[in-house]
Design an enzyme around this catalytic site. Structure first.
Site, PDB file in Angstrom:
ATOM      1  N   CYS A 139      -1.829  -4.085  -5.753  1.00  0.00           N
ATOM      2  CA  CYS A 139      -2.474  -5.310  -5.308  1.00  0.00           C
ATOM      3  C   CYS A 139      -1.452  -6.451  -5.312  1.00  0.00           C
ATOM      4  O   CYS A 139      -0.408  -6.373  -5.971  1.00  0.00           O
ATOM      5  CB  CYS A 139      -3.630  -5.681  -6.237  1.00  0.00           C
ATOM      6  SG  CYS A 139      -5.152  -4.782  -5.910  1.00  0.00           S
ATOM      7  N   GLU A 181      -1.613  -9.143  -6.805  1.00  0.00           N
ATOM      8  CA  GLU A 181      -1.458  -9.676  -8.163  1.00  0.00           C
ATOM      9  C   GLU A 181      -0.442  -8.852  -8.952  1.00  0.00           C
ATOM     10  O   GLU A 181       0.250  -9.395  -9.824  1.00  0.00           O
ATOM     11  CB  GLU A 181      -2.813  -9.676  -8.874  1.00  0.00           C
ATOM     12  CG  GLU A 181      -3.844 -10.633  -8.257  1.00  0.00           C
ATOM     13  CD  GLU A 181      -4.628 -10.045  -7.096  1.00  0.00           C
ATOM     14  OE1 GLU A 181      -4.190  -9.032  -6.519  1.00  0.00           O
ATOM     15  OE2 GLU A 181      -5.675 -10.613  -6.753  1.00  0.00           O
ATOM     16  N   GLU A 232       0.821  -1.210   0.000  1.00  0.00           N
ATOM     17  CA  GLU A 232       0.000   0.000   0.000  1.00  0.00           C
ATOM     18  C   GLU A 232       0.858   1.263   0.000  1.00  0.00           C
ATOM     19  O   GLU A 232       2.090   1.213   0.053  1.00  0.00           O
ATOM     20  CB  GLU A 232      -0.956  -0.050   1.206  1.00  0.00           C
ATOM     21  CG  GLU A 232      -1.905  -1.226   1.073  1.00  0.00           C
ATOM     22  CD  GLU A 232      -3.002  -1.269   2.108  1.00  0.00           C
ATOM     23  OE1 GLU A 232      -2.891  -0.588   3.147  1.00  0.00           O
ATOM     24  OE2 GLU A 232      -3.996  -1.991   1.859  1.00  0.00           O
ATOM     25  N   CYS A 261      -9.683  -8.892  -7.479  1.00  0.00           N
ATOM     26  CA  CYS A 261     -10.544  -7.780  -7.892  1.00  0.00           C
ATOM     27  C   CYS A 261     -10.601  -7.729  -9.424  1.00  0.00           C
ATOM     28  O   CYS A 261      -9.816  -8.386 -10.114  1.00  0.00           O
ATOM     29  CB  CYS A 261     -10.040  -6.457  -7.309  1.00  0.00           C
ATOM     30  SG  CYS A 261      -8.525  -5.831  -8.065  1.00  0.00           S
TER      31      CYS A 261
HETATM   32  N1  THU Z   1      -6.229  -6.228  -2.768  1.00  0.00           N
HETATM   33  C1  THU Z   1      -5.359  -7.053  -3.427  1.00  0.00           C
HETATM   34  O1  THU Z   1      -4.153  -7.048  -3.142  1.00  0.00           O
HETATM   35  N2  THU Z   1      -5.849  -7.855  -4.399  1.00  0.00           N
HETATM   36  C2  THU Z   1      -7.172  -7.971  -4.718  1.00  0.00           C
HETATM   37  O2  THU Z   1      -7.514  -8.668  -5.670  1.00  0.00           O
HETATM   38  C3  THU Z   1      -8.179  -7.275  -3.892  1.00  0.00           C
HETATM   39  C4  THU Z   1      -7.652  -6.146  -3.075  1.00  0.00           C
HETATM   40  C5  THU Z   1      -5.705  -5.333  -1.716  1.00  0.00           C
HETATM   41  C6  THU Z   1      -5.598  -3.880  -2.109  1.00  0.00           C
HETATM   42  C7  THU Z   1      -5.583  -3.224  -0.747  1.00  0.00           C
HETATM   43  O3  THU Z   1      -4.240  -3.175  -0.281  1.00  0.00           O
HETATM   44  C8  THU Z   1      -6.382  -4.146   0.144  1.00  0.00           C
HETATM   45  O4  THU Z   1      -6.529  -5.350  -0.579  1.00  0.00           O
HETATM   46  C9  THU Z   1      -7.759  -3.630   0.518  1.00  0.00           C
HETATM   47  O5  THU Z   1      -8.462  -3.251  -0.613  1.00  0.00           O
END
Ligand code: THU
Length: 135
Positions: free
Chosen positions: A57, A59, A48, A90
């Site tokens: 993310c 991924e 983050e 997501c």
């Molecule tokens: N997040 C991911 O790393 N991958 C996903 O497919 C869904 C969301 C993370 C982004 C953020 O750091 C946290 O989850 C909350 O949204």
């Protein structure tokens, strides 16, 4: 195909990646792991940023691992939350994974093992551009 994938091992790699998550803002750690067509395991965690929208993310970090480690196509994928529970990528990350997926790439989802084509139907992807260019 699904029965030749060691889903438990892949899940364990995703959990190990999740433990490296940098998620001080959402406090929602995510880990992802995948197997390439060359048999390599790649993984990533969410990273983050104080400027929230800049967050990577899990991924994204997995795809970086894939490319920096020599590339290849993803054949099986798993993603977990901070409790080690299965997490669905997501929408943006489904697109990200599609770009680097082998046809029929398998994902461990909340509703069982699914293909990338099932979770991103009629996907826009590299072939769309090739077809448009008439190649
Ligand atoms: N997040 C991911 O790393 N991958 C996903 O497919 C869904 C969301 C993370 C982004 C953020 O750091 C946290 O989850 C909350 O949204």
């Amino acid at each position: 195909m699904s029965d030749v994938i060691d889903w438990d091992a892949l899940h364990a790699h995703a959990v190990a990646a999740m433990e490296r998550s940098y998620s001080p803002y959402s406090k929602f750690p995510v880990g992802a792991a995948a197997i390439t067509d060359g048999g390599r395991i790649v993984s990533g965690c969410n990273i983050e940023n104080a400027s929230y929208g800049v967050t990577l993310c899990a991924e994204c970090s997995l795809v970086s691992d894939l490319i920096m480690g020599g590339g290849g196509k993803l054949v099986a994928f798993a993603c977990v939350d901070g409790n080690g529970a299965v997490l669905m990528p997501c929408g943006r990350c489904r697109q990200l994974l599609f770009e680097h997926s082998a046809e029929g790439m398998l994902l461990n989802t909340l509703s069982g093992i699914r293909t990338i084509e099932e979770v991103l139907p009629d996907a826009f992807g590299p072939r769309t551009l090739v077809e448009y260019a008439g190649e």
